[in-house]
Design a protein around this motif. Sequence first.
Motif, PDB file in Angstrom:
ATOM      1  N   TRP A 162       0.846  -1.194   0.000  1.00 32.11           N
ATOM      2  CA  TRP A 162       0.000   0.000   0.000  1.00 32.11           C
ATOM      3  C   TRP A 162       0.877   1.238   0.000  1.00 32.11           C
ATOM      4  O   TRP A 162       1.879   1.303   0.707  1.00 32.11           O
ATOM      5  CB  TRP A 162      -0.913   0.001   1.227  1.00 32.11           C
ATOM      6  N   ARG A 230      -4.086  -0.254   5.661  1.00 31.16           N
ATOM      7  CA  ARG A 230      -4.881   0.924   5.300  1.00 31.16           C
ATOM      8  C   ARG A 230      -6.077   1.065   6.254  1.00 31.16           C
ATOM      9  O   ARG A 230      -7.220   1.174   5.799  1.00 31.16           O
ATOM     10  CB  ARG A 230      -5.343   0.824   3.846  1.00 31.16           C
ATOM     11  N   GLU A 233      -8.351   3.979   5.572  1.00 36.21           N
ATOM     12  CA  GLU A 233      -8.878   4.055   4.212  1.00 36.21           C
ATOM     13  C   GLU A 233      -9.636   2.763   3.898  1.00 36.21           C
ATOM     14  O   GLU A 233      -9.313   2.074   2.929  1.00 36.21           O
ATOM     15  CB  GLU A 233      -7.732   4.249   3.211  1.00 36.21           C
ATOM     16  N   PRO A 237      -9.416   4.838  -1.402  1.00 32.31           N
ATOM     17  CA  PRO A 237      -8.098   5.378  -1.066  1.00 32.31           C
ATOM     18  C   PRO A 237      -8.155   6.890  -0.875  1.00 32.31           C
ATOM     19  O   PRO A 237      -8.940   7.578  -1.522  1.00 32.31           O
ATOM     20  CB  PRO A 237      -7.235   4.995  -2.271  1.00 32.31           C
TER      21      PRO A 237
END
Length: 255
Positions: A162, A230, A233, A237
């Motif tokens: 990521w 993440r 998120e 994103p």
Amino acid sequence: MDTAYPSWQAPLLWRTAQSFARGLVATLARLEVTDEIPARLRPGPLVLAANHISPFDPIVLAAACHTIGIAPRIMATGGLFRAPLVGAAMRRAGHIRVDRGTSTAAAAMAVAVEALAGGSVVLVYPEGRIGLDPGLWPERGKTGVARLALTHGTPVIPVAQWGAHEVLPYRTPKGLPRAVARAVVCRRVVRVRFGAPVDLADLAPDTPGAARRATDRIVDAITDTLAPLRPDEPDRPRHVDPGRPVDTSRSHRRG
């Protein structure tokens, strides 16, 4: 697996390229690597199945693997091999050419089989392309990786990354100078996480539908490995690349 395999030795060219990749990533981003590969699996044969979010991914993964002391052979698009200098270097480094959508694509699987028989670690992208899911979650995978693992009993490690999508745009090399300049100044965090081995022991290779179930299980594992990278998120994103098209036809949702 009880079969004894000879250890494939990565060429000096590839080890040097990995070291260069690590330096390049350090210039453009801050790399964080979480390693969970069991020691017994490290020598190979082993399949690393990674998500694909950016043209920067191969460099990031080369650097991450160098960080943990692994030199995988990468199954990469034929376009790279057709480039005059890059192609020659890819071949000498032992990487595997995949001409997707052609009659020769199956030949890549035969080469991968030989690579695994030689004790290699092989890095693959089950999605077969840079993902176009609007949330940048892994897409539905191709079954080739699962067939390889099932037929030969090769362990599969999910690899999630990521942040690479914030370094280079989808349409690279278009916009490359501006993206590199921005990356040097901002130095985004790029995270790579090696997950736990995917359990495929209950799936027989000759059972109808086994390859599809194994593929979904591998993509599920990549998704699970990606989620902790993440946490802020979860749906979409934070960084949206205006040049990346959106395609939901291959969206995959955790089973």
